[in-house]
Design a protein around this motif. Structure first.
Motif, PDB file in Angstrom:
ATOM      1  N   GLY A 189      -1.776   5.081   5.403  1.00 28.56           N
ATOM      2  CA  GLY A 189      -2.120   6.558   5.465  1.00 28.56           C
ATOM      3  C   GLY A 189      -1.869   7.215   4.382  1.00 28.56           C
ATOM      4  O   GLY A 189      -0.686   6.773   3.915  1.00 28.56           O
ATOM      5  N   CYS A 190      -2.464   8.384   4.258  1.00 26.82           N
ATOM      6  CA  CYS A 190      -2.154   8.969   2.882  1.00 26.82           C
ATOM      7  C   CYS A 190      -1.924  10.707   3.182  1.00 26.82           C
ATOM      8  O   CYS A 190      -2.454  11.161   4.257  1.00 26.82           O
ATOM      9  CB  CYS A 190      -2.976   8.883   1.840  1.00 26.82           C
ATOM     10  SG  CYS A 190      -3.500   7.340   1.407  1.00 26.82           S
ATOM     11  N   ARG A 191      -1.024  11.242   2.380  1.00 33.05           N
ATOM     12  CA  ARG A 191      -0.941  12.749   2.388  1.00 33.05           C
ATOM     13  C   ARG A 191      -1.215  13.395   1.247  1.00 33.05           C
ATOM     14  O   ARG A 191      -0.970  12.651  -0.168  1.00 33.05           O
ATOM     15  CB  ARG A 191       0.637  12.991   2.823  1.00 33.05           C
ATOM     16  CG  ARG A 191       1.723  12.418   1.887  1.00 33.05           C
ATOM     17  CD  ARG A 191       3.020  12.839   2.591  1.00 33.05           C
ATOM     18  NE  ARG A 191       3.985  12.701   1.580  1.00 33.05           N
ATOM     19  CZ  ARG A 191       4.546  11.770   1.428  1.00 33.05           C
ATOM     20  NH1 ARG A 191       4.052  10.570   2.130  1.00 33.05           N
ATOM     21  NH2 ARG A 191       5.637  11.330   0.532  1.00 33.05           N
ATOM     22  N   PRO A 192      -1.398  14.459   1.106  1.00 27.83           N
ATOM     23  CA  PRO A 192      -1.905  15.118  -0.359  1.00 27.83           C
ATOM     24  C   PRO A 192      -0.584  15.186  -1.254  1.00 27.83           C
ATOM     25  O   PRO A 192       0.455  15.381  -0.784  1.00 27.83           O
ATOM     26  CB  PRO A 192      -2.198  16.712   0.014  1.00 27.83           C
ATOM     27  CG  PRO A 192      -2.789  16.634   1.540  1.00 27.83           C
ATOM     28  CD  PRO A 192      -1.727  15.322   2.146  1.00 27.83           C
ATOM     29  N   GLY A 193      -0.784  14.856  -2.413  1.00 28.84           N
ATOM     30  CA  GLY A 193       0.504  14.941  -3.465  1.00 28.84           C
ATOM     31  C   GLY A 193       0.185  15.672  -4.526  1.00 28.84           C
ATOM     32  O   GLY A 193      -0.988  16.495  -4.726  1.00 28.84           O
ATOM     33  N   ALA A 194       0.838  15.614  -5.424  1.00 28.92           N
ATOM     34  CA  ALA A 194       1.018  16.475  -6.775  1.00 28.92           C
ATOM     35  C   ALA A 194      -0.379  16.119  -7.394  1.00 28.92           C
ATOM     36  O   ALA A 194      -0.771  14.851  -7.656  1.00 28.92           O
ATOM     37  CB  ALA A 194       2.192  16.291  -7.541  1.00 28.92           C
ATOM     38  N   GLY A 195      -0.919  17.018  -8.212  1.00 32.01           N
ATOM     39  CA  GLY A 195      -1.920  16.963  -9.368  1.00 32.01           C
ATOM     40  C   GLY A 195      -3.204  16.698  -8.692  1.00 32.01           C
ATOM     41  O   GLY A 195      -4.181  15.741  -9.311  1.00 32.01           O
ATOM     42  N   GLY A 196      -3.269  16.955  -7.305  1.00 31.05           N
ATOM     43  CA  GLY A 196      -4.697  16.429  -6.594  1.00 31.05           C
ATOM     44  C   GLY A 196      -4.945  15.038  -5.972  1.00 31.05           C
ATOM     45  O   GLY A 196      -5.833  14.754  -5.677  1.00 31.05           O
ATOM     46  N   GLU A 256      -1.044  10.576  -1.775  1.00 30.42           N
ATOM     47  CA  GLU A 256       0.110   9.479  -2.101  1.00 30.42           C
ATOM     48  C   GLU A 256       0.155   8.614  -0.628  1.00 30.42           C
ATOM     49  O   GLU A 256       0.288   9.469   0.484  1.00 30.42           O
ATOM     50  CB  GLU A 256       1.642  10.121  -2.203  1.00 30.42           C
ATOM     51  CG  GLU A 256       1.526  10.836  -3.561  1.00 30.42           C
ATOM     52  CD  GLU A 256       2.851  11.534  -3.744  1.00 30.42           C
ATOM     53  OE1 GLU A 256       3.767  11.682  -2.810  1.00 30.42           O
ATOM     54  OE2 GLU A 256       3.082  12.175  -4.945  1.00 30.42           O
ATOM     55  N   CYS A 257       0.117   7.494  -0.606  1.00 32.75           N
ATOM     56  CA  CYS A 257       0.124   6.505   0.482  1.00 32.75           C
ATOM     57  C   CYS A 257       1.081   5.567   0.556  1.00 32.75           C
ATOM     58  O   CYS A 257       1.308   4.892  -0.318  1.00 32.75           O
ATOM     59  CB  CYS A 257      -1.358   5.698   0.617  1.00 32.75           C
ATOM     60  SG  CYS A 257      -2.610   6.748   0.199  1.00 32.75           S
ATOM     61  N   THR A 258       2.122   5.554   1.612  1.00 28.70           N
ATOM     62  CA  THR A 258       3.080   4.668   1.785  1.00 28.70           C
ATOM     63  C   THR A 258       2.793   3.428   2.383  1.00 28.70           C
ATOM     64  O   THR A 258       1.976   3.234   3.412  1.00 28.70           O
ATOM     65  CB  THR A 258       4.249   5.469   2.374  1.00 28.70           C
ATOM     66  OG1 THR A 258       4.664   6.421   1.709  1.00 28.70           O
ATOM     67  CG2 THR A 258       5.447   4.416   2.577  1.00 28.70           C
ATOM     68  N   VAL A 259       3.217   2.385   1.645  1.00 31.29           N
ATOM     69  CA  VAL A 259       2.914   0.688   2.133  1.00 31.29           C
ATOM     70  C   VAL A 259       4.391   0.342   2.684  1.00 31.29           C
ATOM     71  O   VAL A 259       5.327   0.368   1.869  1.00 31.29           O
ATOM     72  CB  VAL A 259       2.223   0.250   1.173  1.00 31.29           C
ATOM     73  CG1 VAL A 259       2.106  -1.232   1.691  1.00 31.29           C
ATOM     74  CG2 VAL A 259       0.981   0.639   0.679  1.00 31.29           C
ATOM     75  N   SER A 260       4.376  -0.075   3.917  1.00 33.81           N
ATOM     76  CA  SER A 260       5.824  -0.848   4.204  1.00 33.81           C
ATOM     77  C   SER A 260       5.435  -2.122   4.916  1.00 33.81           C
ATOM     78  O   SER A 260       5.185  -2.168   5.999  1.00 33.81           O
ATOM     79  CB  SER A 260       6.365   0.188   5.235  1.00 33.81           C
ATOM     80  OG  SER A 260       6.760   1.312   4.631  1.00 33.81           O
ATOM     81  N   PRO A 261       5.284  -2.992   4.128  1.00 35.41           N
ATOM     82  CA  PRO A 261       5.098  -4.482   4.788  1.00 35.41           C
ATOM     83  C   PRO A 261       6.349  -4.954   5.552  1.00 35.41           C
ATOM     84  O   PRO A 261       7.567  -4.341   5.213  1.00 35.41           O
ATOM     85  CB  PRO A 261       5.051  -5.284   3.303  1.00 35.41           C
ATOM     86  CG  PRO A 261       4.859  -4.393   2.261  1.00 35.41           C
ATOM     87  CD  PRO A 261       5.469  -3.189   2.674  1.00 35.41           C
ATOM     88  N   PRO A 262       5.988  -5.823   6.689  1.00 31.30           N
ATOM     89  CA  PRO A 262       7.086  -6.205   7.510  1.00 31.30           C
ATOM     90  C   PRO A 262       7.902  -7.346   6.537  1.00 31.30           C
ATOM     91  O   PRO A 262       7.612  -8.111   5.499  1.00 31.30           O
ATOM     92  CB  PRO A 262       6.353  -7.026   8.364  1.00 31.30           C
ATOM     93  CG  PRO A 262       5.054  -7.443   7.986  1.00 31.30           C
ATOM     94  CD  PRO A 262       4.631  -6.261   7.072  1.00 31.30           C
TER      95      PRO A 262
END
Length: 520
Positions: free
Chosen positions: A344-351, A354-360
């Motif tokens: 999932g993503c959240r609003p970041g800088a510059g429009g 940003e989406c965080t990926v955490s593989p097991p």
């Protein structure tokens, strides 16, 4: 000359007329003795003998009388004349026979009109001569055995339902899903950023309604889910619908509605099939209507390669002209296509988003392909971009690690106990599974039980408790009251390991086919 000829002419005419009358009367007499209707006159021995010597299919010859005396010798001509005179006298003494009814009387000639009154006075009225084409042949009824053979064979499949009761008629069994009686929005017209309420009237035949939920679709295809709550103890279920700002103007309709009862019967009512009433829609008015989804402008990775267990960031650039981007998400698929990692993503800088990926820490090592990116604006307009999009297809994440697992878990054994449960009270079926996994270990097991043959829409979901040894898993199948009677099977089980490798076992799998229980 004329005076002497006329008396002779009239005298000859009278003589000829008398001869004709005598011939006609003789014909009447002969016809009565051979084949005519003799009324109620008793039969004589000579008549019986004549009938016995003739064929039943061949009529006797006209004008022929055969008599026999007691000694068996043939009578002489004088004796025949005496018998004929005796018969003539008997006919004169008998009353005239009743005239039979004929379909159509033939037209009489002049001679018949003169002779008929004389014959009637003498009691010699002949049998009416009806043309063969006029007299209908009486219908020949079929013998009882033949009529019985002509009847169609009995089809047991058309017996009334009371001879072969179905499960729906069992007062202790509920295999019928809830029924929608009506649905409407109040108010039926609303401004964007406003609120309306859906009221659905739902009934169930036995176990009672458990849940009512569904999805609403906008004119642009934007989807919005909802869940209804029961009002009091009645059949009215309501859900409050929040219309987003800048929502698409036009008719918003219920795309589908899911109804479930306490016996786990469920049904999906689709808007496209016409199963929903016309009132299951509301109209949205908006001065700044937004009916277009966001547009994807780019996707890139913070790091193109990484080690399992670390974190990485995906940057998504998306734009929306009116209401603005509201949600961004995506999915990576493993090299073996057996595992997926979502983010999932959240609003970041510059429009950008940003989406965080955490593989097991344990997974299928190798190149993970970005499978899709989904974007949605604040008016609920949504777009999904897959591998055919240039920005999605170029994103590949290389993941390595010390423990690599490319295969999903394997179910090696499955059993249930007890094998019988009560329909009147419900009960619990314990289910046990033995599962093996290559390296990562089993993360979860879940499944669904269904009646054998899928004769109803009943489904019983169940899950397994975590295992301490990583192989033996136990779960519980909660059979509700009024569940369908008969044999039940395991419809499917899905096994997921800690590396996100997933396998779904269907009912045709040998390990599932042998596992059944019965509801009585």
């Amino acid at each position: 000359m004329k005076r002497s000829f006329l008396p002779l002419f009239f005298t000859a005419l009278v003589v000829v007329f008398g001869i004709a009358v005598w011939v006609r009367l003789s014909a009447y007499q002969i016809e009565d003795q051979t084949g005519g209707n003799l009324g109620q006159a008793p039969a004589r021995p000579s008549d019986v003998t004549a009938s016995a010597n003739s064929s039943p299919d061949t009529p006797p010859e006209t004008g022929t009388i055969v008599d026999a005396d007691p000694s068996g010798a043939v009578s002489t001509a004088s004796s025949r004349a005496a018998l004929r005179q005796q018969r003539y006298n008997e006919l004169l003494r008998n009353p005239p026979p009743a005239a039979p009814v004929a379909p159509a009387a033939p037209k009489e000639s002049f001679l018949d009109r003169v002779v008929s009154p004389i014959a009637n006075a003498l009691g010699m009225k002949p049998k009416p001569q009806t043309p063969a084409a006029v007299v209908p042949k009486p219908p020949q009824p079929n013998p009882p055995q033949q009529q019985q053979q002509q009847q169609p064979p009995r089809d047991d499949s058309t017996k009334p339902t009371e001879d072969k009761p179905r499960e729906e008629q069992d007062p202790e069994t509920d295999v019928t899903p809830p029924q929608l009686m009506g649905a409407e929005f109040v108010p039926a017209q609303v401004q964007d950023n406003g609120e309306t309420m859906l009221a659905a009237y739902v009934t169930d035949n036995l176990s009672g309604v458990r849940s009512v939920s569904g999805v609403i679709s906008s004119p642009s295809g934007a989807l919005q889910g909802f869940a209804c709550q029961r009002e009091g103890e009645g059949d009215r279920f309501v859900a409050r619908i929040k219309v987003p700002a800048d929502a698409a103007e036009g008719d918003w309709v219920v795309k589908y509605l899911t109804l479930s009862d306490n016996a786990n019967n469920s049904v999906n009512i689709n808007q496209t099939s016409g199963q929903l009433p016309i009132s299951a829609k509301f109209r949205v008015s908006s001065s700044t209507s937004d009916s277009a989804p966001p547009v994807l402008r780019g996707v890139y990775l913070e790091k193109r390669s990484m080690t399992a267990g670390e974190r990485n960031t995906v940057f998504v650039q998306a734009e929306d002209e009116k209401s603005g981007v509201g949600l961004v998400s995506g999915v990576f698929v493993s090299p073996s296509k057996q595992a997926r990692i979502g983010f999932g993503c959240r609003p970041g800088a510059g429009g950008s988003w940003e989406c965080t990926v955490s593989p097991p820490a344990c997974l299928d090592c190798g190149a993970w392909q970005l499978e899709q990116v989904q974007v949605q604006d604040k008016a609920n307009n949504m777009a999904t971009f897959r591998a055919d999009n240039q920005f999605v297809s170029q994103v590949v994440l290389d993941i390595g690690g010390d423990k690599c697992d490319a295969g999903p878990p394997q179910i090696t054994a499955l059993a249930v106990s007890p094998n019988v449960v009560s329909n009147a009270e419900g009960g619990t079926i314990n289910i046990a599974a033995v599962v093996q996994d290559d390296s990562c270990g089993v993360a979860s097991l879940s499944g669904q039980a269904i009646p054998a043959g899928a004769t109803s829409g009943q489904r019983i979901p169940f899950s397994f408790d975590p295992s301490t040894d990583g192989q033996n898993f136990t779960g519980r199948i909660i059979v509700p009251k009024h569940a369908a009677k008969g044999l039940w099977t395991i419809g499917w089980i899905q096994a997921l390991d800690k590396g996100h490798n997933l396998r779904a076992y269907g009912a045709a799998e040998p390990v599932l086919q042998r596992v059944t229980f019965r509801v009585e």
